[in-house]
Scaffold this active site. Structure first.
Site, mmCIF file in Angstrom:
data_model
loop_
_atom_site.group_PDB
_atom_site.id
_atom_site.type_symbol
_atom_site.label_atom_id
_atom_site.label_comp_id
_atom_site.label_asym_id
_atom_site.label_seq_id
_atom_site.Cartn_x
_atom_site.Cartn_y
_atom_site.Cartn_z
ATOM 1 N N ALA A 17 -18.034 -17.935 -9.083
ATOM 2 C CA ALA A 17 -17.882 -19.066 -8.157
ATOM 3 C C ALA A 17 -16.500 -19.678 -8.348
ATOM 4 C CB ALA A 17 -18.963 -20.102 -8.436
ATOM 5 N N PHE B 227 -8.589 1.118 -0.864
ATOM 6 C CA PHE B 227 -9.466 0.137 -1.529
ATOM 7 C C PHE B 227 -8.765 -0.396 -2.781
ATOM 8 C CE2 PHE B 227 -12.323 3.084 0.707
ATOM 9 C CZ PHE B 227 -13.077 2.194 1.471
ATOM 10 N N ARG C 130 -0.433 -15.240 0.228
ATOM 11 C CA ARG C 130 -1.099 -15.127 1.528
ATOM 12 C C ARG C 130 -2.529 -15.673 1.449
ATOM 13 N NH1 ARG C 130 0.385 -9.059 3.126
ATOM 14 N NH2 ARG C 130 0.320 -8.878 0.857
ATOM 15 N N CYS D 278 -6.298 -9.400 2.280
ATOM 16 C CA CYS D 278 -7.337 -8.502 2.805
ATOM 17 C C CYS D 278 -8.609 -9.207 3.261
ATOM 18 C CB CYS D 278 -7.704 -7.468 1.756
ATOM 19 S SG CYS D 278 -6.452 -6.195 1.613
ATOM 20 N N THR E 181 -5.637 -0.711 7.449
ATOM 21 C CA THR E 181 -6.971 -1.125 7.888
ATOM 22 C C THR E 181 -6.936 -1.412 9.384
ATOM 23 O OG1 THR E 181 -7.398 -2.044 5.722
ATOM 24 C CG2 THR E 181 -8.817 -2.801 7.512
ATOM 25 N N LEU F 152 -19.290 -12.165 -8.516
ATOM 26 C CA LEU F 152 -20.211 -13.304 -8.498
ATOM 27 C C LEU F 152 -19.595 -14.488 -9.244
ATOM 28 C CD1 LEU F 152 -23.743 -11.681 -9.028
ATOM 29 C CD2 LEU F 152 -22.818 -12.714 -6.949
ATOM 30 N N LYS G 13 -14.590 0.666 5.369
ATOM 31 C CA LYS G 13 -13.569 -0.246 4.843
ATOM 32 C C LYS G 13 -13.878 -1.699 5.218
ATOM 33 C CE LYS G 13 -9.818 -2.245 3.623
ATOM 34 N NZ LYS G 13 -8.720 -2.096 2.741
ATOM 35 N N VAL H 174 0.839 -1.208 0.000
ATOM 36 C CA VAL H 174 0.000 0.000 0.000
ATOM 37 C C VAL H 174 0.874 1.259 0.000
ATOM 38 C CG1 VAL H 174 -1.712 1.342 1.304
ATOM 39 C CG2 VAL H 174 -1.916 -1.136 1.179
ATOM 40 N N GLU I 209 -4.848 -5.885 -5.553
ATOM 41 C CA GLU I 209 -3.559 -6.320 -6.063
ATOM 42 C C GLU I 209 -3.695 -6.600 -7.550
ATOM 43 O OE1 GLU I 209 -1.307 -9.321 -3.978
ATOM 44 O OE2 GLU I 209 -2.115 -8.580 -2.102
HETATM 45 C C1 UDX Z 1 -9.329 -6.858 -2.031
HETATM 46 C C2 UDX Z 1 -10.394 -5.760 -2.287
HETATM 47 O O1 UDX Z 1 -10.956 -5.943 -3.585
HETATM 48 C C3 UDX Z 1 -9.792 -4.388 -2.110
HETATM 49 O O2 UDX Z 1 -10.792 -3.399 -2.257
HETATM 50 C C4 UDX Z 1 -9.181 -4.324 -0.707
HETATM 51 O O3 UDX Z 1 -8.718 -3.076 -0.370
HETATM 52 C C5 UDX Z 1 -8.127 -5.389 -0.562
HETATM 53 O O4 UDX Z 1 -8.740 -6.662 -0.770
HETATM 54 P P1 UDX Z 1 -7.426 -8.117 -3.370
HETATM 55 O O5 UDX Z 1 -7.195 -8.904 -2.123
HETATM 56 O O6 UDX Z 1 -6.253 -7.588 -4.097
HETATM 57 O O7 UDX Z 1 -8.363 -6.839 -3.060
HETATM 58 O O8 UDX Z 1 -8.181 -9.095 -4.366
HETATM 59 P P2 UDX Z 1 -9.540 -9.224 -5.183
HETATM 60 O O9 UDX Z 1 -9.273 -9.071 -6.637
HETATM 61 O O10 UDX Z 1 -10.569 -8.353 -4.607
HETATM 62 O O11 UDX Z 1 -9.856 -10.783 -4.976
HETATM 63 C C6 UDX Z 1 -9.859 -11.395 -3.688
HETATM 64 C C7 UDX Z 1 -10.113 -12.893 -3.761
HETATM 65 O O12 UDX Z 1 -11.467 -13.150 -4.082
HETATM 66 C C8 UDX Z 1 -9.290 -13.687 -4.767
HETATM 67 O O13 UDX Z 1 -8.830 -14.867 -4.159
HETATM 68 C C9 UDX Z 1 -10.271 -14.004 -5.889
HETATM 69 O O14 UDX Z 1 -9.955 -15.192 -6.563
HETATM 70 C C10 UDX Z 1 -11.565 -14.130 -5.121
HETATM 71 N N1 UDX Z 1 -12.769 -13.845 -5.913
HETATM 72 C C11 UDX Z 1 -13.005 -12.583 -6.360
HETATM 73 C C12 UDX Z 1 -13.693 -14.859 -6.172
HETATM 74 O O15 UDX Z 1 -13.515 -16.007 -5.762
HETATM 75 N N2 UDX Z 1 -14.838 -14.563 -6.876
HETATM 76 C C13 UDX Z 1 -15.094 -13.310 -7.335
HETATM 77 O O16 UDX Z 1 -16.162 -13.124 -7.954
HETATM 78 C C14 UDX Z 1 -14.147 -12.300 -7.078
#
Ligand code: UDX
Length: 437
Positions: free
Chosen positions: A248, A146, A323, A256, A122, A246, A200, A16, A149
């Site tokens: 699956a 927000f 992670r 996060c 956070t 959405l 948040k 960040v 990655e």
């Molecule tokens: C997230 C939030 O989106 C961000 O706003 C916050 O500040 C930090 O955490 P990030 O951890 O980088 O960001 O990943 P993100 O792209 O949001 O995906 C998180 C996880 O959810 C991944 O493991 C992804 O595979 C999973 N995911 C996401 C699903 O399984 N289904 C989805 O529809 C979307």
């Protein structure tokens, strides 16, 4: 040119902090970024990037003369008034957020220097109020990040919203921050500190809930012969629901969602409130990682002595971040069932090596698939869509693929001889998994 632009201080140059520092430099601000790890400061000062994030190298190179990396807090305090606190707040064993790094930073700040502490890390709701009570001379603003990655630079530059929380007496500091973010164009949400902290946590918990919800829908789809992709498409067109988040799969991971959902649950629990919904969100996510093992048992009867290949290890594509990656639980469960596990990830192999005991890390997807009795697609790296699946089928002992992200088109795979099964996907050869209980 940076004339007239206020100098920005960044405390903690992790993911960040580095994105924040580079983006403010790109906006024309001189930036002083401080970290306690000398090696990191030395590497960044020499122009070497410490994390894998698209576009970041270019920003660092282009703005090198505006960016100062230092271990010296004195230098930062002397040059910058606006201080972005970006230290990490990992979960403790109790599931609460570990605030020791935040505390160490706050204790080191002078109260009479006219500085503004801007909390990006956070933290549980209530943290800002506690800091203001302990350090009444410091101006305090909550401004949660927000960033996703893999698209953090773009997210910073084009925010959906910027949340700025300040309490009585700190309005001028909040105004200064609002001016800083104004050029980026996202809606600025001015609110109080506790509400900003909750925005948040609630946002991330809601997104995690959306994922666990659609994963449960997928599991029901498998029982009734529906297709979760079709269901999500139909649901997402309702503007109140929306199409995002959405998809699956085998569960969310990363730094996060697991941490923030747990922190919100614990925060509520510490006040005596039992946040039941979040318990289910967490449990569904844990079970979802294991569901693949049931699917494999349903087809192979036993995994003892079988070889299973994992395609992708990182918690999502375009990152080497391991992670809370679903692959960690999955690999351990497969080994627990007596399988040997091979794996390939285009960038996360180094990060994964020390976390995955006994897993054979391969240099290519085809090498990982060689001789395997089954494969699991764990991370939706684009290169897996381009793989020569006919060749892969020939190399495997049994061409069986569980697509944990519903990423691949089943038809060509089936034409190449694969038994294909996704998550909640209606395909010709997807029997219900072995019972989970
Ligand atoms: C997230 C939030 O989106 C961000 O706003 C916050 O500040 C930090 O955490 P990030 O951890 O980088 O960001 O990943 P993100 O792209 O949001 O995906 C998180 C996880 O959810 C991944 O493991 C992804 O595979 C999973 N995911 C996401 C699903 O399984 N289904 C989805 O529809 C979307």
């Amino acid at each position: 040119m940076s004339e007239g632009k206020e100098t920005i201080g960044v405390i903690g140059v992790g993911w960040v902090g580095l994105v924040t520092a580079s983006c403010f430099a790109e906006l024309g601000h001189p930036v002083v970024a401080r970290d306690i790890v000398p090696e990191k400061v030395a590497a960044l000062s020499a122009g070497e990037t410490t994390i894998h994030e698209p576009g970041l190298d270019e920003l660092l190179a282009r703005n090198a003369e505006r960016l100062t990396f230092t271990t010296d807090m004195g230098e930062l305090l002397e040059r910058a008034r606006l201080l972005f606190v970006c230290v990490d707040t990992p979960p403790t064993r109790s599931g609460d957020a570990d605030l020791s790094r935040v505390r160490a930073v706050v204790e080191g700040l002078p109260e009479d220097g006219g500085h503004v502490l801007i909390m990006k890390s956070t933290v549980p709701a209530g943290t800002g109020e506690a800091i203001r009570r302990d350090r009444p001379g410091l101006a305090y603003v909550s401004c949660p990040e927000f960033l996703k990655e893999g698209s953090a630079v773009a997210d910073f530059m084009h925010p959906d919203r910027v949340v700025i929380g300040a309490d009585g007496g700190d309005e001028a500091a909040a105004d200064a921050l609002a001016r800083l973010y104004a050029p980026l164009g996202g809606e600025i949400v001015r609110t109080d500190v506790a509400s900003a902290e909750m925005i948040k946590l609630a946002s991330n918990a809601f997104l995690a809930t959306k994922i666990s919800f659609v994963n449960e829908i997928a599991n029901v789809c498998e029982e009734v012969g529906a297709d979760v992709g079709e269901v999500a498409r139909g649901m997402g067109l309702d503007q109140r629901i929306g199409p995002a988040f959405l998809r699956a799969g085998i569960g969310y991971g990363g730094s996060c969602f697991p941490k923030d959902v747990s922190a919100l649950k614990m925060l509520a629990g510490n006040t005596g409130y039992h946040f039941q919904l979040l318990n289910a969100v967490i449990e569904v996510n844990e079970l979802q990682k294991r569901r693949v093992v049931q699917k494999l048992l349903g087809r192979l009867d036993s995994l003892v002595g079988k070889r299973v290949a994992l395609l992708g290890l990182a918690f999502k594509p375009q990152t080497d971040d391991m992670r809370e990656a679903s692959s960690l639980v999955l690999a351990a469960r497969l080994q627990g069932e007596g399988a040997t596990v091979s794996a390939y990830d285009p960038v996360a192999a180094d990060a994964a090596r020390e976390l995955l005991d006994g897993v054979e890390l391969c240099d290519s997807a085809l090498d990982a698939l060689d001789g395997a009795d089954a494969a699991v697609l764990v991370t939706e790296w684009p290169e897996f869509a381009e793989l020569d699946w006919a060749e892969a089928a020939g190399r495997m002992a049994r061409p069986l693929l569980i697509d944990g992200r519903n990423f691949l088109d089943p038809e060509p795979l089936q034409a190449a001889g694969f038994e294909y099964e996704g998550i909640g996907r209606a395909t010709a050869d997807s029997p219900a998994p072995a019972s989970a209980d």
